[in-house]
Design a protein around this motif. Structure first.
Motif, PDB file in Angstrom:
ATOM      1  N   ARG A   1      31.223   6.508 127.019  1.00 38.03           N
ATOM      2  CA  ARG A   1      30.805   7.472 128.067  1.00 38.03           C
ATOM      3  C   ARG A   1      32.037   8.034 128.753  1.00 38.03           C
ATOM      4  NH1 ARG A   1      26.703   6.208 133.130  1.00 38.03           N
ATOM      5  NH2 ARG A   1      26.675   8.359 133.952  1.00 38.03           N
ATOM      6  N   ASN A   2      31.976   9.345 129.051  1.00 37.91           N
ATOM      7  CA  ASN A   2      33.084  10.013 129.735  1.00 37.91           C
ATOM      8  C   ASN A   2      33.002   9.803 131.247  1.00 37.91           C
ATOM      9  OD1 ASN A   2      34.082  11.035 127.299  1.00 37.91           O
ATOM     10  ND2 ASN A   2      32.786  12.878 127.449  1.00 37.91           N
ATOM     11  N   VAL A   3      34.183   9.717 131.845  1.00 40.22           N
ATOM     12  CA  VAL A   3      34.262   9.542 133.289  1.00 40.22           C
ATOM     13  C   VAL A   3      35.532  10.243 133.793  1.00 40.22           C
ATOM     14  CG1 VAL A   3      35.488   7.348 133.106  1.00 40.22           C
ATOM     15  CG2 VAL A   3      34.189   7.892 135.205  1.00 40.22           C
ATOM     16  N   THR A   4      35.466  10.760 135.048  1.00 38.22           N
ATOM     17  CA  THR A   4      36.615  11.442 135.655  1.00 38.22           C
ATOM     18  C   THR A   4      36.891  10.831 137.016  1.00 38.22           C
ATOM     19  OG1 THR A   4      36.126  13.532 134.531  1.00 38.22           O
ATOM     20  CG2 THR A   4      37.561  13.642 136.486  1.00 38.22           C
ATOM     21  N   PHE A   5      38.163  10.563 137.283  1.00 38.46           N
ATOM     22  CA  PHE A   5      38.588  10.023 138.574  1.00 38.46           C
ATOM     23  C   PHE A   5      39.502  11.056 139.258  1.00 38.46           C
ATOM     24  CE2 PHE A   5      37.693   6.371 135.884  1.00 38.46           C
ATOM     25  CZ  PHE A   5      36.825   5.648 136.689  1.00 38.46           C
ATOM     26  N   THR A   6      39.346  11.187 140.604  1.00 40.48           N
ATOM     27  CA  THR A   6      40.126  12.149 141.386  1.00 40.48           C
ATOM     28  C   THR A   6      40.717  11.440 142.590  1.00 40.48           C
ATOM     29  OG1 THR A   6      38.706  13.980 140.704  1.00 40.48           O
ATOM     30  CG2 THR A   6      40.071  14.325 142.669  1.00 40.48           C
ATOM     31  N   VAL A   7      41.987  11.734 142.882  1.00 36.25           N
ATOM     32  CA  VAL A   7      42.643  11.188 144.048  1.00 36.25           C
ATOM     33  C   VAL A   7      42.989  12.316 145.009  1.00 36.25           C
ATOM     34  CG1 VAL A   7      44.967  11.319 143.063  1.00 36.25           C
ATOM     35  CG2 VAL A   7      44.477   9.654 144.868  1.00 36.25           C
ATOM     36  N   SER A   8      42.843  12.063 146.302  1.00 38.43           N
ATOM     37  CA  SER A   8      43.208  13.016 147.361  1.00 38.43           C
ATOM     38  C   SER A   8      44.284  12.361 148.214  1.00 38.43           C
ATOM     39  CB  SER A   8      41.989  13.368 148.197  1.00 38.43           C
ATOM     40  OG  SER A   8      42.334  14.207 149.274  1.00 38.43           O
ATOM     41  N   VAL A   9      45.411  13.085 148.406  1.00 40.05           N
ATOM     42  CA  VAL A   9      46.553  12.534 149.133  1.00 40.05           C
ATOM     43  C   VAL A   9      46.797  13.375 150.383  1.00 40.05           C
ATOM     44  CG1 VAL A   9      48.977  11.881 148.994  1.00 40.05           C
ATOM     45  CG2 VAL A   9      47.531  11.775 146.941  1.00 40.05           C
ATOM     46  N   THR A  10      46.808  12.729 151.558  1.00 42.15           N
ATOM     47  CA  THR A  10      47.031  13.392 152.842  1.00 42.15           C
ATOM     48  C   THR A  10      48.211  12.718 153.540  1.00 42.15           C
ATOM     49  OG1 THR A  10      44.667  13.853 153.046  1.00 42.15           O
ATOM     50  CG2 THR A  10      46.006  14.095 155.029  1.00 42.15           C
ATOM     51  N   GLY A  11      49.121  13.533 154.073  1.00 41.80           N
ATOM     52  CA  GLY A  11      50.283  12.981 154.757  1.00 41.80           C
ATOM     53  C   GLY A  11      49.943  12.481 156.150  1.00 41.80           C
TER      54      GLY A  11
ATOM     55  N   VAL B   1      49.255  16.627 150.666  1.00 43.86           N
ATOM     56  CA  VAL B   1      50.593  16.405 150.109  1.00 43.86           C
ATOM     57  C   VAL B   1      50.625  16.985 148.705  1.00 43.86           C
ATOM     58  CG1 VAL B   1      52.329  14.725 149.451  1.00 43.86           C
ATOM     59  CG2 VAL B   1      50.915  14.347 151.489  1.00 43.86           C
ATOM     60  N   LYS B   2      51.482  17.962 148.528  1.00 45.69           N
ATOM     61  CA  LYS B   2      51.646  18.592 147.232  1.00 45.69           C
ATOM     62  C   LYS B   2      52.848  17.959 146.503  1.00 45.69           C
ATOM     63  CE  LYS B   2      52.762  23.023 145.076  1.00 45.69           C
ATOM     64  NZ  LYS B   2      53.098  24.448 145.304  1.00 45.69           N
ATOM     65  N   GLY B   3      52.674  17.748 145.169  1.00 41.77           N
ATOM     66  CA  GLY B   3      53.794  17.253 144.351  1.00 41.77           C
ATOM     67  C   GLY B   3      53.965  15.751 144.350  1.00 41.77           C
ATOM     68  N   ALA B   4      52.994  14.992 144.892  1.00 43.70           N
ATOM     69  CA  ALA B   4      53.104  13.529 144.828  1.00 43.70           C
ATOM     70  C   ALA B   4      52.848  13.054 143.391  1.00 43.70           C
ATOM     71  CB  ALA B   4      52.114  12.893 145.790  1.00 43.70           C
ATOM     72  N   THR B   5      53.522  11.928 143.005  1.00 38.88           N
ATOM     73  CA  THR B   5      53.353  11.361 141.661  1.00 38.88           C
ATOM     74  C   THR B   5      52.166  10.407 141.668  1.00 38.88           C
ATOM     75  OG1 THR B   5      55.725  11.531 141.234  1.00 38.88           O
ATOM     76  CG2 THR B   5      54.442  10.039 139.820  1.00 38.88           C
TER      77      THR B   5
ATOM     78  N   THR C   1      50.161  15.897 142.188  1.00 40.83           N
ATOM     79  CA  THR C   1      49.101  16.467 143.049  1.00 40.83           C
ATOM     80  C   THR C   1      49.305  17.973 143.190  1.00 40.83           C
ATOM     81  OG1 THR C   1      50.410  15.974 145.023  1.00 40.83           O
ATOM     82  CG2 THR C   1      48.754  14.348 144.360  1.00 40.83           C
ATOM     83  N   ARG C   2      48.179  18.667 143.280  1.00 39.95           N
ATOM     84  CA  ARG C   2      48.203  20.125 143.434  1.00 39.95           C
ATOM     85  C   ARG C   2      48.442  20.492 144.899  1.00 39.95           C
ATOM     86  NH1 ARG C   2      44.098  18.929 139.551  1.00 39.95           N
ATOM     87  NH2 ARG C   2      42.581  18.611 141.247  1.00 39.95           N
ATOM     88  N   ALA C   3      48.337  21.827 145.192  1.00 40.23           N
ATOM     89  CA  ALA C   3      48.595  22.303 146.555  1.00 40.23           C
ATOM     90  C   ALA C   3      47.589  21.757 147.567  1.00 40.23           C
ATOM     91  CB  ALA C   3      48.580  23.829 146.580  1.00 40.23           C
ATOM     92  N   ASP C   4      46.407  21.436 147.067  1.00 35.54           N
ATOM     93  CA  ASP C   4      45.384  20.881 147.972  1.00 35.54           C
ATOM     94  C   ASP C   4      45.498  19.377 148.098  1.00 35.54           C
ATOM     95  OD1 ASP C   4      44.564  20.158 145.477  1.00 35.54           O
ATOM     96  OD2 ASP C   4      42.509  20.916 145.680  1.00 35.54           O
ATOM     97  N   GLY C   5      46.549  18.766 147.475  1.00 32.24           N
ATOM     98  CA  GLY C   5      46.788  17.325 147.595  1.00 32.24           C
ATOM     99  C   GLY C   5      45.959  16.476 146.675  1.00 32.24           C
ATOM    100  N   THR C   6      45.364  17.064 145.639  1.00 31.11           N
ATOM    101  CA  THR C   6      44.509  16.297 144.723  1.00 31.11           C
ATOM    102  C   THR C   6      45.079  16.296 143.307  1.00 31.11           C
ATOM    103  OG1 THR C   6      43.131  18.213 144.174  1.00 31.11           O
ATOM    104  CG2 THR C   6      42.466  16.890 146.074  1.00 31.11           C
TER     105      THR C   6
END
Length: 402
Positions: free
Chosen positions: A318-328, A334-338, A358-363
């Motif tokens: 089964r397919n699954v997708t995980f997303t992370v959101s990074v806030t300073g 936070v853009k550009g986090a590893t 992470t993209r410009a929206d921090g995800t």
């Protein structure tokens, strides 16, 4: 027998005739004395007429002769008819005057109406319903009306309406058109006896321009660490200011002072808070401005989510997708986090993503496929985030295989 001597009368009084009255005694008149004559002026008795009298007499004779000739020619008829007609007209006018004697003059209008002042003179409505209180003495009286006067800004006073008085003392005059700016209104009573004095001036101000709204602080996009933020700004004096946080629904209100300055505090939540500031002036005109406030936690915030957290072993893969959101720490993305994702399932090898940014929206997102052969039990999805400015952070979610 004559007894006179030498022609002189006898000294003997003659005998009166018998049977008759005595003869009157003859006396010689005496001349008046010179002193008496000096007191009187001699009367000059002229026998001829004066020259003016003679001229007038001649003209009268000529006029009389002309009249006799005119009458003889028949000219008297029209004159007599004209005189009779004139006399008849005079009689008719006298009769009319007697028949239509002037009625008693109507009393002067002394009572003055009043216009109740509005609670708020500022309005954005160009049409106004004006209420006038009519004096009791003329309520319900025929021949009386209320006259409404308007004095716009920089314009002369004019009559804008006239309405007959009604059966009550309250009279509403609808649809009075206002001009931009100040409008001074007055009322008077008009009746058979004339017009009353004007009522006291009542003012309305027509304002259709929305107030300007300026946010002084904080600046758009500013970050805060507290649970509330104080908004300072400027608008039209005495305007009502309403502040609403569209993120959490929090609201607050205040009133601008005489200089138009205002200050109001509203609650904020973590992340970006779009706050709408709306100012409504006294006339009802409104204007809004939005300021974005970012609330931070004071540290790096990492949040992991997935499309699913429970799996049935019998329905794998089964397919699954995980997303992370990074806030300073300042609450901004936070853009550009590893980012590194790791997925562990009982009975299967660990699934590790490559390094993502992470993209410009921090995800950042990672999609994978859970293969078959998994055993029932608990697994784990985790993420490691590394930043240059705020250090590292992690988050995890439990996975269940049934």
């Amino acid at each position: 027998m004559d007894s006179s001597r030498a022609g002189r009368p006898s000294q003997v009084r003659p005998r009166p005739p018998s049977g008759s009255r005595p003869a009157p005694v003859r006396t010689r008149p005496l001349a008046p004395s010179p002193t008496r004559l000096s007191r009187h002026r001699q009367i000059d008795r002229r026998r001829d007429l004066p020259l003016v009298a003679k001229a007038f007499l001649a003209l009268a004779i000529v006029a009389l002769a002309a009249s006799i000739a005119w009458i003889g020619s028949g000219g008297i008829g029209p004159v007599v008819s004209g005189i009779a007609g004139s006399f008849g007209g005079i009689v008719d006018r006298i009769g009319d005057a007697v028949a239509s004697q002037s009625p008693t003059p109507a009393p002067l209008v002394t009572d003055v109406p009043t216009i109740p002042p509005p609670e708020e003179p500022y309005t954005s409505d160009e049409l106004l319903d004006v209420t006038v209180t009519v004096p009791t003495a003329v309520v319900g009286q025929d021949g009386y009306s209320v006259r409404l006067w308007a004095t716009p800004k920089d314009a002369p006073r004019t009559i804008v309406a006239e309405v007959a008085v009604g059966p009550t003392s309250v009279l509403v005059i609808p649809g009075i058109t206002l001009t931009a700016g100040r409008n001074d209104l007055q009322a008077s009573i008009v009746g058979p006896g004339g017009e009353s004095e004007l009522s006291t001036v009542v003012t309305w101000v027509l304002d259709t321009v929305p107030p300007k709204v300026t946010i002084i602080s904080p600046k758009d996009g500013a970050s805060v660490a507290k649970n509330s933020v104080k908004i300072r700004g400027k608008t039209q004096a005495r305007s009502t200011v309403l502040v609403r946080n569209d993120r959490n629904g929090a609201t607050a209100s205040t009133e601008a002072d005489q200089d138009g300055l205002f200050e109001v505090t509203v609650a904020v939540g973590t992340g970006t808070n779009p706050i709408t500031v709306t100012a409504t002036d006294l006339a009802g005109n409104a204007n809004s401005k939005v300021v974005n406030i970012v609330k931070g936690s004071g540290k790096l915030l990492v949040k992991l989510t997935g499309t699913t957290y429970r799996f049935k072993a019998s329905k794998l893969p089964r397919n699954v997708t995980f997303t992370v959101s990074v806030t300073g720490p300042d609450g901004k993305p936070v853009k550009g986090a590893t980012v590194l994702f790791t997925v562990t399932i009982p009975g299967l090898e660990a699934i590790v993503s490559g390094e993502l940014q992470t993209r410009a929206d921090g995800t950042a997102s990672f999609g994978t496929r859970i293969p078959s052969g998994a055993l029932a039990g608990s697994g784990l999805a985790s993420v490691l985030v590394t930043t240059d400015d705020y250090g590292a952070g992690t988050d995890r979610q439990v996975l269940t295989v049934e």
